[in-house]
Design a protein around this motif. Sequence first.
Motif, short mmCIF file in Angstrom:
data_model
loop_
_atom_site.label_atom_id
_atom_site.label_comp_id
_atom_site.label_asym_id
_atom_site.label_seq_id
_atom_site.Cartn_x
_atom_site.Cartn_y
_atom_site.Cartn_z
N TRP A 29 1.13 -1.04 -0.29
CA TRP A 29 0.32 -0.09 -0.05
C TRP A 29 0.92 1.69 0.30
N PHE A 30 1.65 1.45 0.77
CA PHE A 30 2.62 2.13 0.79
C PHE A 30 3.51 2.91 -0.36
N VAL A 31 3.63 1.62 -1.11
CA VAL A 31 3.81 1.42 -2.19
C VAL A 31 3.98 2.45 -3.26
N ARG A 32 2.25 2.32 -3.43
CA ARG A 32 0.88 2.87 -4.01
C ARG A 32 1.03 4.59 -3.79
N PHE A 33 0.82 4.46 -2.74
CA PHE A 33 0.93 5.76 -1.83
C PHE A 33 1.87 6.22 -2.22
N ALA A 34 3.10 6.40 -2.62
CA ALA A 34 4.33 7.25 -2.95
C ALA A 34 4.21 6.98 -3.42
N SER A 35 4.00 6.55 -4.84
CA SER A 35 3.99 6.82 -6.29
C SER A 35 3.32 7.44 -6.34
#
Length: 206
Positions: A187-193
């Motif tokens: 989830w964090f990887v997607r948010f950080a994109s």
Amino acid sequence: MDRMKLYITPGSPYARMARMMVIEKGLQARVSEHLAQTRVADSPYYSVNASGRVPYLVCEDGQGLEESIAICDYLDSLDGQPLLVRPAPLQALAVARLDARAVSLLDGISVWFRELVRPADERSPTVIQHETARADRLITEWETRIAHPWMHGPLNHAQLRLGCALAFALKIRGFDWRPGRPALGEWFVRFASRPSFAATEPPAHK
């Protein structure tokens, strides 16, 4: 019309939420960023905002607005086309629980970080131990809570708070919350994109 003034410190996760919203809403031409000197005696910033906290937005009418989510909501309202979604009445309680857990994580990590950057002889081992344990418990809980549909739909308060909290936690040397929490990590990887997230990356803490 004068540009709005957003007072920040570059490393503040609270200020980061407001800075992200400026970008998400395309308000760069209407909002200028200003560095605030906080937690020092007699800072000139205290004549702008008596509380000394960031973020702080001086609106186009000259009136000030404090608190990150209040600022985000105000910026989101300016064009009459809100980006941040709000829960339907039947969702409200579940969403309030998610918001509260995100607030608890962000606030606790902020206390922990501030304690760590004090001079070594002024740090409280008790506070550090307490906040370390709190962060670990909450992040472990988020590994299951992150499956909630509210955390995967359009941008909202809980997502903003959690994303900025998790990023801030990674600034604490020796604390990598990602191992053993694959769902939260994804989830964090997607948010950080999000481009707004990359554009507001704070400087590395030395």
